[in-house]
Design a protein around this motif. Structure first.
Motif, short mmCIF file in Angstrom:
data_model
loop_
_atom_site.label_atom_id
_atom_site.label_comp_id
_atom_site.label_asym_id
_atom_site.label_seq_id
_atom_site.Cartn_x
_atom_site.Cartn_y
_atom_site.Cartn_z
N GLU A 146 -29.86 -17.23 -4.73
CA GLU A 146 -30.16 -15.80 -4.81
C GLU A 146 -29.07 -14.97 -4.13
O GLU A 146 -28.70 -13.90 -4.62
CB GLU A 146 -31.52 -15.53 -4.16
N ILE A 147 -28.57 -15.46 -3.01
CA ILE A 147 -27.47 -14.75 -2.33
C ILE A 147 -26.24 -14.69 -3.21
O ILE A 147 -25.57 -13.65 -3.32
CB ILE A 147 -27.15 -15.43 -0.98
N SER A 148 -25.91 -15.81 -3.86
CA SER A 148 -24.76 -15.85 -4.76
C SER A 148 -24.93 -14.87 -5.91
O SER A 148 -23.98 -14.18 -6.30
CB SER A 148 -24.56 -17.27 -5.29
N PHE A 149 -26.13 -14.80 -6.46
CA PHE A 149 -26.40 -13.87 -7.56
C PHE A 149 -26.28 -12.42 -7.07
O PHE A 149 -25.73 -11.56 -7.77
CB PHE A 149 -27.80 -14.13 -8.12
N PHE A 150 -26.79 -12.16 -5.90
CA PHE A 150 -26.73 -10.82 -5.30
C PHE A 150 -25.28 -10.38 -5.09
O PHE A 150 -24.88 -9.27 -5.49
CB PHE A 150 -27.50 -10.84 -3.98
N VAL A 151 -24.46 -11.26 -4.50
CA VAL A 151 -23.05 -10.91 -4.26
C VAL A 151 -22.31 -10.74 -5.58
O VAL A 151 -21.49 -9.84 -5.74
CB VAL A 151 -22.38 -11.99 -3.38
N SER A 152 -22.60 -11.61 -6.54
CA SER A 152 -21.95 -11.51 -7.85
C SER A 152 -22.27 -10.18 -8.52
O SER A 152 -21.40 -9.56 -9.16
CB SER A 152 -22.40 -12.66 -8.75
N ALA A 153 -23.52 -9.72 -8.38
CA ALA A 153 -23.92 -8.45 -9.00
C ALA A 153 -23.09 -7.29 -8.49
O ALA A 153 -22.77 -6.35 -9.24
CB ALA A 153 -25.40 -8.19 -8.74
N ILE A 154 -22.70 -7.34 -7.21
CA ILE A 154 -21.89 -6.27 -6.63
C ILE A 154 -20.56 -6.15 -7.36
O ILE A 154 -20.12 -5.05 -7.73
CB ILE A 154 -21.65 -6.55 -5.13
N TYR A 155 -19.91 -7.29 -7.61
CA TYR A 155 -18.57 -7.27 -8.18
C TYR A 155 -18.59 -7.13 -9.70
O TYR A 155 -17.68 -6.52 -10.28
CB TYR A 155 -17.81 -8.53 -7.75
N VAL A 156 -19.60 -7.67 -10.36
CA VAL A 156 -19.71 -7.48 -11.80
C VAL A 156 -19.92 -6.00 -12.11
O VAL A 156 -19.29 -5.44 -13.02
CB VAL A 156 -20.85 -8.34 -12.37
N ALA A 157 -20.80 -5.35 -11.37
CA ALA A 157 -21.04 -3.92 -11.58
C ALA A 157 -19.79 -3.11 -11.28
O ALA A 157 -19.50 -2.12 -11.97
CB ALA A 157 -22.20 -3.46 -10.70
N ALA A 158 -19.04 -3.51 -10.25
CA ALA A 158 -17.80 -2.80 -9.91
C ALA A 158 -16.81 -2.85 -11.06
O ALA A 158 -16.13 -1.86 -11.35
CB ALA A 158 -17.18 -3.42 -8.66
N LEU A 159 -16.74 -3.99 -11.72
CA LEU A 159 -15.82 -4.14 -12.85
C LEU A 159 -16.31 -3.37 -14.07
O LEU A 159 -15.55 -2.66 -14.74
CB LEU A 159 -15.66 -5.62 -13.19
N VAL A 160 -17.59 -3.48 -14.37
CA VAL A 160 -18.16 -2.86 -15.58
C VAL A 160 -18.08 -1.33 -15.50
O VAL A 160 -17.73 -0.67 -16.50
CB VAL A 160 -19.61 -3.33 -15.79
N LEU A 161 -18.39 -0.76 -14.34
CA LEU A 161 -18.45 0.70 -14.22
C LEU A 161 -17.10 1.35 -13.94
O LEU A 161 -16.98 2.57 -13.98
CB LEU A 161 -19.45 1.09 -13.13
N GLN A 162 -16.09 0.54 -13.64
CA GLN A 162 -14.77 1.09 -13.35
C GLN A 162 -14.25 1.95 -14.51
O GLN A 162 -13.73 3.05 -14.30
CB GLN A 162 -13.78 -0.05 -13.07
N TYR A 163 -14.41 1.46 -15.72
CA TYR A 163 -13.80 2.13 -16.87
C TYR A 163 -14.58 3.36 -17.36
O TYR A 163 -13.95 4.39 -17.65
CB TYR A 163 -13.59 1.10 -17.98
#
Length: 422
Positions: free
Chosen positions: A234-251
């Motif tokens: 769950e921690i790994s999924f939580f941390v991954s969500a932070i960076y996936v969202a950062a990449l997706v919303l950048q553009y």
């Protein structure tokens, strides 16, 4: 994009492995420290130490490269990173870990600077923006992949610490064996802080606040997850969500920034990040809400970093843009050093949800200050029509920031040339 990758594949492959190693060691230390019974404040010191080393390296590594060259610096710093990663599970002490994190932060920053200077040299005016975008995608992908690796082993053992050491060592092979020579190295002298603040107080205040938000996410998210009882998966999924969202919303945020008043967008993005923090703060302990909050804060804070750079550039002449990036990075670095220390104290004082209260306060502060600045200076004479937003990670070095500035400068020059052509 494919042509950009094939032209500098060695750099991108090596950088991916480096980011996997860096992403692993941050999460691993948080989880292992919890297993060893370290206090939250002790772990916050460990996490803060990375950004101290990173900040020093951004100042001293360029001079080191000029003296002995890219290859020697690249190899030497990489060897030190690999050695420290192996030493972590042997020297299980918060103060020794803090020393190791200073070294790791210094070395990783130096490695990024050498790699990014090569990327800048290999890029042309036509593909520099694509190169920067691909570089950021590789960075984020490496960190996300690292979170999956964490779930495959035991954080109390040695194997998960050996894996990033191996990856970091292997990362240098494609780069150092590349047929392309390392470029001549040059960085721009940072603009004085007084001149930066005069140009845009909002950009400076925002960068300081974002330094704290980013370092809390990068350093303390695993500690928070462990404290509230999340599993390693769950921690790994939580941390991954932070960076996936950062990449997706950048553009999409970048697209909006070139089509509306940037200061208005800064306010709305900041307040959205603050609202995201409040979701998990007001309803604590719910895994789905924790992931949603992490995604919102990560998806707003990282693009906000590039947005503030673009906003500052609106008030600068083209010849001052590159030097401004160095000053902004220093401000951001100071905030990053203080971030884990402050959030650690808040978690000890008011409980685990101090993590969300900290990020919420900082994001709200950026938005509120943006509203205040809108009453102090008009934007009527500022043109924001040029496609000038350049995606750049909040973990950037002076070279990556200058690369982003070059994209901005080239696009501004192209717009001026187009406007002057009958």
């Amino acid at each position: 994009m494919f042509q950009v990758f094939t032209g500098s594949w060695a750099l991108f492959v090596g950088m991916f492995m480096l980011m996997v190693g860096n992403g692993l060691q941050g999460t691993l230390l948080g989880l292992r420290g919890e297993a060893e019974g370290f206090t939250t404040f002790a772990l916050s010191i460990v996490m803060s130490a990375y950004f101290l080393g990173f900040l020093f390296s951004s100042r001293f590594t360029p001079e080191l490269i000029r003296r002995v060259g890219h290859v020697r610096v690249f190899a030497a710093l990489g060897s030190m990173v690999s050695a420290v990663l192996i030493a972590y599970p042997i020297l299980v002490d918060p103060w020794l870990w803090a020393i190791g994190r200073v070294i790791i932060g210094f070395c990783f920053c130096g490695v990024y600077i050498t790699a990014e200077s090569w990327l800048n040299d290999a890029s042309s005016n036509e593909n520099r923006g694509k190169s920067l975008s691909l570089y950021m995608i590789v960075q984020m992908a490496g960190i996300v992949f690292a979170q999956w690796i964490v779930t495959t082993g035991d954080v109390s053992g040695y194997v998960l610490f050996i894996i990033p050491s191996i990856l970091v060592s292997l990362a240098f092979a494609p780069v150092l064996l590349s047929v392309k020579p390392m470029p001549a190295f040059e960085t721009t002298k940072p603009m004085k802080l007084r001149d930066l603040v005069k140009a845009s107080p909002l950009a400076c205040v925002g960068m300081f606040m974002l330094g704290g938000v980013f370092s809390a996410q990068f350093g303390m998210s695993a500690v928070y997850g462990s404290r509230v009882g999340l599993t390693v998966g769950e921690i790994s999924f939580f941390v991954s969500a932070i960076y996936v969202a950062a990449l997706v919303l950048q553009y999409p945020i970048g697209w909006l920034s070139d089509r509306m008043d940037r200061r208005v967008l800064i306010v709305w993005v900041s307040l959205l990040g603050a609202a995201g923090s409040m979701i998990a703060f007001l309803v604590p302990g719910h895994f789905v809400l924790i992931v949603i909050s992490g995604a919102i804060v990560g998806g707003t804070s990282n693009p906000l970093y590039a947005l503030l750079i673009a906003y500052l550039n609106d008030y600068l002449e083209k010849e001052d843009m590159a030097s401004a990036s160095g000053g902004l990075l220093f401000i951001n670095g100071v905030g990053a050093i203080l971030g884990p220390l402050t959030v650690g104290l808040m978690m000890d004082t008011i409980g685990d949800n101090g993590f969300w209260l900290f990020t919420g306060i900082l994001m709200a502060a950026v938005g509120v200050y943006g509203l205040y600045r809108s009453t102090q200076r008009s934007r009527e004479n500022i043109e924001t029509e040029a496609v000038s937003y350049a995606p750049v990670s909040a973990a950037s070095t002076p070279v990556a920031a200058e690369l982003a500035q070059e994209v901005y400068i080239e696009e501004e020059a192209a717009m001026e040339e187009e406007a002057s052509t009958p």
